[in-house]
Design an enzyme around this catalytic site. Structure first.
Site, mmCIF file in Angstrom:
data_model
loop_
_atom_site.group_PDB
_atom_site.id
_atom_site.type_symbol
_atom_site.label_atom_id
_atom_site.label_comp_id
_atom_site.label_asym_id
_atom_site.label_seq_id
_atom_site.Cartn_x
_atom_site.Cartn_y
_atom_site.Cartn_z
ATOM 1 N N VAL A 80 52.554 82.059 26.120
ATOM 2 C CA VAL A 80 53.405 81.141 25.329
ATOM 3 C C VAL A 80 54.557 81.861 24.635
ATOM 4 C CG1 VAL A 80 51.669 79.348 24.891
ATOM 5 C CG2 VAL A 80 51.890 81.263 23.285
ATOM 6 N N SER A 103 47.126 76.103 10.051
ATOM 7 C CA SER A 103 45.840 76.689 9.622
ATOM 8 C C SER A 103 45.666 76.429 8.136
ATOM 9 C CB SER A 103 45.867 78.198 9.877
ATOM 10 O OG SER A 103 44.884 78.847 9.094
ATOM 11 N N TYR A 139 49.468 86.322 9.849
ATOM 12 C CA TYR A 139 48.912 85.061 10.348
ATOM 13 C C TYR A 139 49.420 83.887 9.494
ATOM 14 C CZ TYR A 139 45.292 81.778 11.985
ATOM 15 O OH TYR A 139 44.626 80.701 12.522
ATOM 16 N N ALA A 160 52.032 83.756 7.463
ATOM 17 C CA ALA A 160 53.491 83.574 7.550
ATOM 18 C C ALA A 160 53.851 82.801 8.815
ATOM 19 C CB ALA A 160 54.191 84.936 7.531
ATOM 20 N N LYS A 205 51.908 80.704 10.431
ATOM 21 C CA LYS A 205 51.440 79.323 10.313
ATOM 22 C C LYS A 205 52.316 78.524 9.331
ATOM 23 C CE LYS A 205 47.969 79.620 13.190
ATOM 24 N NZ LYS A 205 48.034 78.920 14.493
ATOM 25 N N ILE A 232 36.751 77.299 11.792
ATOM 26 C CA ILE A 232 36.130 76.588 12.915
ATOM 27 C C ILE A 232 35.392 77.612 13.776
ATOM 28 C CG2 ILE A 232 36.542 75.039 14.870
ATOM 29 C CD1 ILE A 232 37.478 73.864 12.162
HETATM 30 P P1 NAP Z 1 40.460 80.831 20.682
HETATM 31 O O1 NAP Z 1 39.106 80.323 20.983
HETATM 32 O O2 NAP Z 1 40.705 82.302 20.715
HETATM 33 O O3 NAP Z 1 41.514 80.077 21.624
HETATM 34 C C1 NAP Z 1 42.874 80.437 21.605
HETATM 35 C C2 NAP Z 1 43.364 80.513 23.040
HETATM 36 O O4 NAP Z 1 44.780 80.825 23.001
HETATM 37 C C3 NAP Z 1 42.679 81.640 23.832
HETATM 38 O O5 NAP Z 1 42.328 81.212 25.119
HETATM 39 C C4 NAP Z 1 43.767 82.687 23.859
HETATM 40 O O6 NAP Z 1 43.663 83.602 24.931
HETATM 41 C C5 NAP Z 1 45.003 81.845 23.985
HETATM 42 N N1 NAP Z 1 46.209 82.611 23.727
HETATM 43 C C6 NAP Z 1 46.388 83.580 22.783
HETATM 44 N N2 NAP Z 1 47.605 84.122 22.912
HETATM 45 C C7 NAP Z 1 48.224 83.482 23.949
HETATM 46 C C8 NAP Z 1 49.482 83.610 24.562
HETATM 47 N N3 NAP Z 1 50.393 84.519 24.164
HETATM 48 N N4 NAP Z 1 49.774 82.788 25.588
HETATM 49 C C9 NAP Z 1 48.865 81.887 26.034
HETATM 50 N N5 NAP Z 1 47.646 81.737 25.503
HETATM 51 C C10 NAP Z 1 47.322 82.528 24.475
HETATM 52 O O7 NAP Z 1 40.920 80.354 19.227
HETATM 53 P P2 NAP Z 1 40.737 78.970 18.431
HETATM 54 O O8 NAP Z 1 39.917 79.282 17.249
HETATM 55 O O9 NAP Z 1 40.373 77.874 19.343
HETATM 56 O O10 NAP Z 1 42.226 78.788 17.874
HETATM 57 C C11 NAP Z 1 43.137 77.839 18.427
HETATM 58 C C12 NAP Z 1 44.273 77.643 17.437
HETATM 59 O O11 NAP Z 1 43.743 77.119 16.213
HETATM 60 C C13 NAP Z 1 45.025 78.923 17.052
HETATM 61 O O12 NAP Z 1 46.392 78.630 16.920
HETATM 62 C C14 NAP Z 1 44.427 79.289 15.715
HETATM 63 O O13 NAP Z 1 45.320 80.048 14.914
HETATM 64 C C15 NAP Z 1 44.203 77.907 15.128
HETATM 65 N N6 NAP Z 1 43.204 77.885 14.068
HETATM 66 C C16 NAP Z 1 41.933 78.271 14.299
HETATM 67 C C17 NAP Z 1 41.011 78.240 13.266
HETATM 68 C C18 NAP Z 1 39.584 78.652 13.443
HETATM 69 O O14 NAP Z 1 38.885 78.796 12.416
HETATM 70 N N7 NAP Z 1 39.099 78.846 14.656
HETATM 71 C C19 NAP Z 1 41.409 77.815 11.991
HETATM 72 C C20 NAP Z 1 42.726 77.432 11.795
HETATM 73 C C21 NAP Z 1 43.622 77.462 12.845
HETATM 74 P P3 NAP Z 1 42.928 85.039 24.625
HETATM 75 O O15 NAP Z 1 41.467 84.720 24.489
HETATM 76 O O16 NAP Z 1 43.289 85.839 25.818
HETATM 77 O O17 NAP Z 1 43.522 85.553 23.337
#
Ligand code: NAP
Length: 265
Positions: free
Chosen positions: A68, A154, A167, A169, A171, A200
């Protein structure tokens, strides 16, 4: 209005981060609601697993392996998704992101660039490609433009915390992008909203807790009035709400599936 407002039959959705966690859960739920889902991520194997799960439950999924933070790759994939649907794109969910933690005094240029490139520029490129496609589709088909763009912020935008500089900044910039774009494309019938989840349980947070040995999950569960952390489905339902006509009068907002950990005025 009725529950039919949640029906996405005939709609085309593009989701980044769809190989894992929140992105995968959102792709599955949007597909269950009837959308054709275009799943993008840098993890090709995870993408194919998501697509297989969508197909197993009777949905339609396409995969787009991409980074991305590369504008050209995002533009190309969004164009391909729209072309496969007769030029139509109804929903963009820009979910891909990475976690990073470093104290302010130890944060390097490389840390900042890496996190901003994925968590902010990646969302910006996805929003730009989606909004342009939604506007062009309306011109080509002679219909009114419409669409829903969802960004992933986030709970970090509501609370400070040690290590959260890069992170948080990125968001916070996503929130600003969301509000700004909402004002610019709202007059064309396109809505833009952010989701700001609390903690999560996903592969991202599992890795973070394991590597940093922070035990943040237990801490966050105790801070929530509900006494638990979130599951990917908790966020996917917020994404579905914002993607669907059920939120037709909602734009420029931040929806917070955070278990009540933060309660902004
Ligand atoms: P996750 O399970 O790690 O899923 C994120 C996905 O994005 C992974 O498949 C990752 O691939 C992919 N990704 C990362 N960098 C990328 C890039 N440059 N191009 C394409 N794909 C890429 O994480 P998640 O917890 O579901 O998080 C999803 C979103 O929610 C994120 O934006 C995160 O900041 C946000 N969020 C999460 C939480 C939480 O507590 N989980 C809370 C607030 C916000 P890789 O595995 O190869 O990195």
């Amino acid at each position: 209005m009725s529950l039919k407002a949640y029906d996405l039959t005939g709609r085309t959705a593009f989701l980044t981060g769809a190989a894992s966690g929140i992105g995968r859960a959102s792709a599955l739920l949007l597909a269950e609601a009837g959308a054709t889902v275009h799943c993008a991520d840098r993890d090709a194997q995870g993408l194919h697993e998501t697509a297989a799960l969508v197909k197993e439950s009777g949905g339609t999924a396409h995969v787009h392996p991409l980074d991305v933070s590369d504008r050209a790759q995002v533009d190309e994939a969004v164009a391909a998704a729209a072309q496969a649907s007769g030029g139509r794109l109804d929903i963009m969910a820009a979910i891909a992101g990475i976690m990073h933690s470093s104290p302010v005094l130890e944060t390097t240029d490389e840390d900042l660039d890496r996190v901003l490139n994925v968590n902010f520029k990646g969302v910006l490129y996805s929003c730009q490609a989606a909004a342009r496609t939604m506007l062009e589709a309306a011109t080509t088909t002679g219909t009114s433009p419409r669409g829903s763009i969802i960004t992933m912020a986030s709970g970090a935008v509501d609370t400070g915390g040690p290590g959260l500089l890069c992170y948080g900044a990125a968001k916070a910039a996503v929130v600003q992008l969301t509000k700004t774009l909402a004002t610019e494309v709202g007059p064309h019938g396109i809505r833009v909203n952010a989701v700001a989840p609390g903690w999560i349980r996903t592969p991202m947070t599992h890795r973070h807790d394991a590597e940093a040995q922070t035990h943040t999950e237990g801490f966050m569960a105790r801070r929530s009035p509900l006494g638990r952390v979130g599951e990917p489905d908790d966020v996917a339902h917020a994404v579905l709400h914002l993607a669907s006509d059920a939120s037709a009068f909602t734009t420029g907002q931040i929806l917070r599936p955070n278990g009540g950990v933060a309660m902004p005025w």
